[in-house]
Design an enzyme around this catalytic site. Sequence first.
Site, PDB file in Angstrom:
ATOM      1  N   SER A 318      26.020  35.034  40.982  1.00  0.00           N
ATOM      2  CA  SER A 318      26.826  34.943  42.181  1.00  0.00           C
ATOM      3  C   SER A 318      26.133  35.472  43.429  1.00  0.00           C
ATOM      4  CB  SER A 318      28.151  35.664  41.944  1.00  0.00           C
ATOM      5  OG  SER A 318      29.060  35.360  42.963  1.00  0.00           O
ATOM      6  N   ASP A 329      14.013  30.335  49.132  1.00  0.00           N
ATOM      7  CA  ASP A 329      13.982  29.122  49.947  1.00  0.00           C
ATOM      8  C   ASP A 329      13.388  29.372  51.334  1.00  0.00           C
ATOM      9  OD1 ASP A 329      15.080  27.724  47.876  1.00  0.00           O
ATOM     10  OD2 ASP A 329      16.899  27.109  48.936  1.00  0.00           O
ATOM     11  N   LYS A 343      26.086  31.212  38.443  1.00  0.00           N
ATOM     12  CA  LYS A 343      27.482  31.339  38.877  1.00  0.00           C
ATOM     13  C   LYS A 343      27.540  30.921  40.331  1.00  0.00           C
ATOM     14  CE  LYS A 343      31.790  32.623  39.259  1.00  0.00           C
ATOM     15  NZ  LYS A 343      31.967  32.331  40.677  1.00  0.00           N
TER      16      LYS A 343
END
Length: 426
Positions: A318, A329, A343
């Site tokens: 999460s 990224d 998640k």
Amino acid sequence: MKPINRITPLIIVPVLTLLVGFLIGTGYEQRMLHPALPGGNVASASGALLNNPQSQANMSVFWQVWNLLNTHYNYPDQINAQQMVYGATKGMVDSVGDPYTYFMTPQENQQFQDLLSGELQGIGAELTLKNGEVKVVSIIKGSPAEKAKLLPGDIITQVNKKTLENMSLNDIVMLIRGKKGTSVTLTVYRGTETQPRTFTIVRDTIQVPSVDYSVKQTATGSVGVLTINEFGDSTIREVQSALKDVPNQNLKGLIIDLRDNGGGYLDGAVSLVSMFVKEGKVVTVDSHDQGQEVHYVTGNPILPTIPLVVLVNGGTASASEITAGALQDNGRAKIIGTQTFGKGTVQEVLDLPDGSSLRVTIARWLTPKGRDLGKEGVTPDIQIDRTDADYEAGNDPQMTAALEWITEKKDITGGKKLPAATGATK
């Protein structure tokens, strides 16, 4: 930047009460649902009618079965009408097939509230129900579960010799949780072992340290290690306090350890990423009814160029996956460890008039490059496992790899030199 609602970003149902990955420090929003509308219509979360033809159902079947039971069941005095309603509601919600969407009776909802506001007692292991298996996602440091040597990845098949087949995760949590000083016995399968292990664990008060910071000395310099166990109310303040002297410590780099971090507040993840990235996206919240909402860094990093490594494993979930995915990224950190949990959805708790509640998935997370965390998780740049034998022997090859990379820019899995960690993407 638009304020972020503290909706449950994480995870996984806790057993902190066994547990609490998603209870501890997890934000959630509660709303009171409108009572069911007359005429058999169904109200949406906002009280509006669901006009989608695929959402319509023939409710006469329900009432026919209800009347047949009350007419023909041989033991009418054993029928509890309210329990029948709750059972039917649970079955309806479970039929959606989402382990993070479930119905709680008034008693279960009250227990949920007590966990959020009161003292946490249990074994300190975070669980999830996936593909019919009850799996340990993470273990809270210093908890009874850790002392008993329960490990992430363990599959629990019985609680106090009671099989868990066809049980909801919430019901399993209720079996494992309990008062301090009482014990619970778990039947567990580990890895490829064909014979189960038995763990009898004495429940205790669970203390979850949010942040820990230390400096490791190596032959070629010092490396800071920031361990974040969950994204709670005080996490960002604790991180800021821990890192305030880093500019004066002449560090080779910083390791952010997110292993076994089950999640927490979304705004905590945004704030953490913002400490290291000058500009760019952190995460996109994608909802079928609200569209996409993009959350960006704040633009005031405190350590925008220090070399970074983030440690992850199967217990990283999460909000911690959002952090790792955003730093990866944005080209800001090297990710080391094993595949994260995956998640990638947001839950909201909706209170009902009788004290029961519905916890429902309302959105999904996308990384800055559009990766669906629920489907993909975060794949490490350098994949190194920490085996059961490593855990039991106290060895940590993932931490060793992180130290090697920062101090020598060397991938110990292949021995080749790697480029230094970059600053924020420009």
